[in-house]
Design an enzyme around this catalytic site. Structure first.
Site, PDB file in Angstrom:
ATOM      1  CB  SER A   1      10.172 -26.100 -19.309  1.00  0.00           C
ATOM      2  OG  SER A   1      10.164 -24.598 -18.992  1.00  0.00           O
TER       3      SER A   1
ATOM      4  N   GLY B   1      -4.847 -26.801 -28.499  1.00  0.00           N
ATOM      5  CA  GLY B   1      -4.008 -26.076 -29.129  1.00  0.00           C
ATOM      6  C   GLY B   1      -4.114 -24.603 -29.596  1.00  0.00           C
ATOM      7  N   PRO B   2      -2.641 -24.468 -29.852  1.00  0.00           N
ATOM      8  CG  PRO B   2      -0.801 -24.103 -31.247  1.00  0.00           C
ATOM      9  CD  PRO B   2      -1.781 -24.821 -29.948  1.00  0.00           C
ATOM     10  N   PRO B   3      -4.231 -21.536 -31.143  1.00  0.00           N
ATOM     11  CG  PRO B   3      -5.003 -18.778 -30.273  1.00  0.00           C
ATOM     12  CD  PRO B   3      -3.832 -20.073 -30.195  1.00  0.00           C
ATOM     13  N   GLY B   4      -5.452 -20.518 -34.334  1.00  0.00           N
ATOM     14  CA  GLY B   4      -5.113 -20.773 -35.558  1.00  0.00           C
ATOM     15  C   GLY B   4      -5.138 -22.192 -36.242  1.00  0.00           C
ATOM     16  CB  VAL B   5      -3.636 -25.252 -35.036  1.00  0.00           C
ATOM     17  CG1 VAL B   5      -2.211 -24.702 -34.721  1.00  0.00           C
ATOM     18  CG2 VAL B   5      -4.481 -25.332 -33.700  1.00  0.00           C
ATOM     19  N   GLY B   6      -6.550 -25.122 -36.667  1.00  0.00           N
ATOM     20  CA  GLY B   6      -7.255 -25.509 -37.417  1.00  0.00           C
ATOM     21  C   GLY B   6      -8.890 -26.631 -36.552  1.00  0.00           C
TER      22      GLY B   6
ATOM     23  CE  LYS C   1       8.832 -26.456 -23.429  1.00  0.00           C
ATOM     24  NZ  LYS C   1       9.845 -26.923 -21.811  1.00  0.00           N
TER      25      LYS C   1
ATOM     26  CB  THR D   1     -13.557 -23.760 -35.221  1.00  0.00           C
ATOM     27  OG1 THR D   1     -13.091 -22.898 -34.152  1.00  0.00           O
ATOM     28  CG2 THR D   1     -14.711 -23.560 -35.599  1.00  0.00           C
TER      29      THR D   1
END
Length: 855
Positions: free
Chosen positions: A741, A366-371, A784, A373
């Site tokens: 897309s 997933g993208p950075p900062g979503v938890g 999106k 770790t």
């Protein structure tokens, strides 16, 4: 032996040594450390190739008679430098191999800088003098040789140093016999200088003879201790071989190195190693006992043994896996992410029922900062296992995973073995962070090295190159994180179970900020809820106007900025109260008696400043200076964070023909992309800019072909490209873009430009088109839609085949966004424009009917 019939110059450069004596005929290594000695090496040895420049004088620095200071001993030895080793960078470090020639006496120092130079007088003629002509001297020499032979008989002749001593006793001439023996058996600095000062051959033998007798007596004392006889003798024999020139270490009592070896032996016994590892450890320990501490192999072998005894071969922690506790821990640590938490609970439930699970490795993508770790940390906490994070970002050497061969200088074990050594148990939770950032280069592919680590069928016998022994990794719980799957090798991806961790919705971000980020920032900045109040509406404003991300890291930084500004106000409100040093002392005593945590520090100016955390202060005292709590409002946000960075809505940019909003997927979440096009006279056809990949360029050609094919139904000019060119640009030109897309977006932009009609400002779209106008499904629908919601768009056009992906979208998003499912290009245009294109829809329906009949 020293060569005969040689004369030395009367002026020699001097090399001053602190704790050594060079005898004629002997060879020693001399480390060069002082500035003058370094200058001598540079000037005479490394830059001058003449043979005469290799002859130098070796003199010894001896303590002063009063015990203070030091002086240069007046008797020295002329020597020839046979080898120079070392380097000049980053700092000069040299070692000289010098062979003694003859004695000399210092006459005067004629130069002190850059190195010492002196006039000398040669003290002895190097001609062979047969001492056996003098009966008394011959008797003394015979006694000396007999005593030396006794010492040799007590030692192992197979040791090189003992063999060298025997050769010296049998073959050395009378005038060199004492020098050769004194150089090999050693002694104190004073005793060696006495041998050097003895110019008469007989006197020299008489000075050296007591050294021989003392060494023989010490060996006899050691041999009397029968319980330690074998071990001590073996150790000391090998010590002789390491130096090759000095027998005195054999007679020294056991030092700290011996104690360390004993300690290592005990640790090996208590390490509970497997049979193969224990056998290898004992073999290396036996080698270590036969080595000298100054040998290069000594430290290498010792470090290897330290690793063996530090590894958790059998040490593990008892796992505590309770699903009810795991559910509560995950809910307390993470807001939202219901699908992810459900999969983690399933994984833990199977472990609880079976007690073991050799399943696929969990990989959170997933993208950075979503938890991602923090989820791994929660798993470790729930299971009661130690947690170790291994960052793989930028690793391009397979030896970082497998370790280096011990034959290399600076060899180290791989990161997996090092991690187990640090956690001290064999069943930790090990996080492979940023596994998608692995690289490959001339040193191999670390991704390939991870295959053995992550394969449950192979990692029970994982062999680190440095360790060179199989180590069981089957009990290690590996968890991986990544931002994208595209850069992970397929064989490595096959060993992992991918769990997508999407970005957060607006409501989830507000709750995360309120429940987690705000309390954390209050603690870190020494504030409390009684001092600072930040309503949810304020957090929502920060999210909408100052962040555009899938995670919450920027939101946390913005909340931290507000907390810092409030901390300044609180600190300023209390900084005016100064106290005298006496008042400070009284305040400290009262604080100690009352248990108050406030601390008072007196500055250099005698003023007292209170350095307590504001939440420890009395709120009543703060209210005397501030109106508490401080409530963050819109005005305060703008004053501290500045003007809004992002404006909600894109109406201003889509209010002209030839502009449409597309949706793109990136490794850091979904993105809104405004596509623009313009017409101008020319004959270049269609020009695309914005660093587009080949797939997007092909999508633009397909869209243009479809528009030309349906120009009549779209009420466009028949030859609309005659004498005109179209320039289409995708913003953020510094970033490469590619993917299918954008097809429907490009089509909509072309139709809007050529028909001079504006696209609805609240519409975004994604999807791939074919030459027949069929809209094909694409990926990243959730990311999106979240991006469209963050941008304030209320209508999103997606392929009808992506309807299945709507189940992953939170209801709060679907309630605010109208999702239009389309099958054909005509349906896209109908939804994107106010009045649509009625003439194009029937033809699209005919196309779809034909396709269905063929299917």
């Amino acid at each position: 032996m020293a060569p005969s019939h040689i004369s030395i110059p009367t002026k020699l450069p001097l090399l001053v040594v602190s704790n050594g004596v060079l005898f004629p005929g002997s060879t020693i290594r001399i480390p060069v450390t002082t500035v003058r000695n370094v200058n001598l090496v540079r000037s005479r040895l490394t830059s001058d190739s003449r043979l005469s420049s290799t002859v130098i004088g070796i003199v010894t620095k001896e303590p002063g008679k009063d015990g203070k200071g030091s002086t240069i001993h007046e008797i020295g030895t002329a020597g020839v430098v046979v080898q120079v080793t070392g380097t000049s960078w980053p700092r000069p470090v040299y070692t000289l191999l010098v062979t003694g020639l003859c004695r000399f006496r210092l006459v005067s120092i004629i130069q002190e800088h850059p190195y010492l130079m002196a006039t000398i007088k040669q003290l002895e003629d190097l001609k062979n003098v047969d001492g056996e002509d003098d009966a008394q001297l011959a008797e003394l020499v015979a006694e000396f040789k007999e005593t030396a032979q006794k010492l040799i008989d007590m030692l192992d002749i197979s040791v090189p140093g003992v063999a060298k001593l025997k050769t010296a006793v049998e073959q050395a001439p009378s005038q060199q016999l004492a020098d050769a023996v004194a150089a090999l058996i050693g002694g104190s600095l004073l005793e060696r200088l006495q041998v050097l000062d003895a110019l008469d051959v007989g006197a020299r033998i008489r000075v050296t003879l007591p050294l021989l007798l003392r060494h023989i007596q010490k060996l006899k004392d050691i041999q009397e201790d029968k319980s330690e006889e074998k071990e001590k003798k073996n150790v000391q024999m090998i010590r002789l071989s390491r130096g090759g020139r000095n027998l005195s270490p054999m007679l020294d009592p056991p030092d700290d190195g011996d104690n360390d070896i004993t300690d290592l032996a005990e640790r090996i016994k208590s390490a509970n190693m497997p049979e193969e590892a224990a056998k290898a450890a004992n073999k290396e320990l036996s080698r270590l006992k036969r080595m000298a501490p100054h040998m290069p192999e000594y430290s290498t072998t010792r470090n290897y043994l330290e690793l063996l005894v530090d590894l958790p071969w059998s040490s593990s922690v008892k796992e505590t896996c309770h699903i009810t506790k795991a559910r509560s821990d995950l809910d307390a640590d993470h807001y939202g992410l219901e699908k992810v938490k459900r999969r983690v609970l399933e994984y833990l439930a199977v472990r609880q029922l079976r007690g073991d699970l050799k399943g696929p490795i969990l990989c959170f993508v997933g993208p950075p900062g979503v938890g991602k770790t923090s989820i791994a940390k929660s798993i470790a906490t729930t299971l009661g296992r130690p947690y170790h994070r291994m960052s793989l970002g930028g690793v391009s050497d397979q030896h970082d995973i497998r370790g280096h061969r011990r034959t290399y200088v600076g060899a180290m074990p791989g990161r997996v073995i090092q991690g187990l050594r640090s956690v001290k148990v064999k069943n930790p939770v090990m996080l492979l962070d940023e596994i998608d950032k692995l690289g490959s280069g001339i040193h191999g592919d670390p991704g390939a090295a991870l295959l053995e680590v992550l394969d449950p069928e192979q990692n029970s016998t994982f062999t680190d190159t440095y360790l060179n022994l199989p180590f069981d990794l089957s009990q290690v719980l590996f968890v991986a994180t990544a931002n994208s799957l595209t850069t992970i090798p397929t064989p490595l991806l096959d060993r992992m179970e991918v769990i997508n961790v999407p970005g957060y919705t607006q409501e989830e971000k507000v709750m995360i900020g309120h429940l987690h980020l705000l309390p954390k920032q209050l603690r870190e900045h020494g504030l409390s809820n009684d001092i600072l109040n930040m309503p949810k509406e304020v957090i929502a404003t920060i999210i909408g106007e100052y962040t555009r991300e899938a995670g919450v890291r920027t939101l946390e930084r913005k909340i931290g900025a507000l907390c810092r500004a409030v901390a300044v106000q609180v600190a300023e409100s209390t900084s005016g109260e100064t106290k005298t040093p006496q008042e400070v002392e009284v305040a400290e005593e009262q604080a100690d008696l009352s248990g108050d945590a406030n601390k008072v520090v007196v500055t250099a100016e005698g003023q007292a400043k209170e350095q307590a955390l504001p939440q420890h202060q009395s709120t009543t005292q703060l209210r005397e200076h501030l109106e508490l709590p401080i409530v963050v409002d819109q005005k305060m946000i703008h004053n501290i964070l500045g003007p809004p960075i992002f404006q909600s809505g894109l109406a201003g940019r889509v209010s002209v023909p030839g502009v449409a909003v597309g949706l793109a997927w990136t490794p850091v979440g979904g993105e809104v992309m405004v596509v623009e096009a313009s017409r101008s006279p020319g004959d270049s056809g269609l020009t695309l800019t914005g660093q587009l990949g080949s797939v997007m360029q092909e999508s633009a050609k397909i869209a243009l072909s479809w528009v030309r094919q349906h120009a009549y139904l779209l009420q466009l000019e028949k030859d609309f490209m005659k004498d005109e060119e179209i320039h289409m640009h995708f913003p953020a030109g510094a970033i490469s873009k590619d993917g299918p897309s954008a097809g429907v977006t490009i089509l909509t932009v072309l139709v809007s430009l050529l028909s001079s009609r504006c696209v609805r400002p609240d519409v975004a779209m994604t999807g791939e088109i074919t030459l027949n106008g069929v809209v094909l499904p694409v990926g990243g629908i959730k990311e999106k839609l979240l991006a469209a919601h963050r941008a304030g768009l209320t209508t999103v056009i997606i392929p009808a085949a992506n309807k299945k992906d709507l189940t992953d979208i939170p209801n709060s998003i679907l309630n605010e966004i109208e999702v239009v499912l389309v099958n054909t290009a005509g349906e896209v245009l109908t939804a994107a424009f106010e009045d649509g294109f009625p003439d194009i829809v029937p033809e699209d329906e005919a196309v779809m009917k034909t396709l269905r009949s063929k299917l």
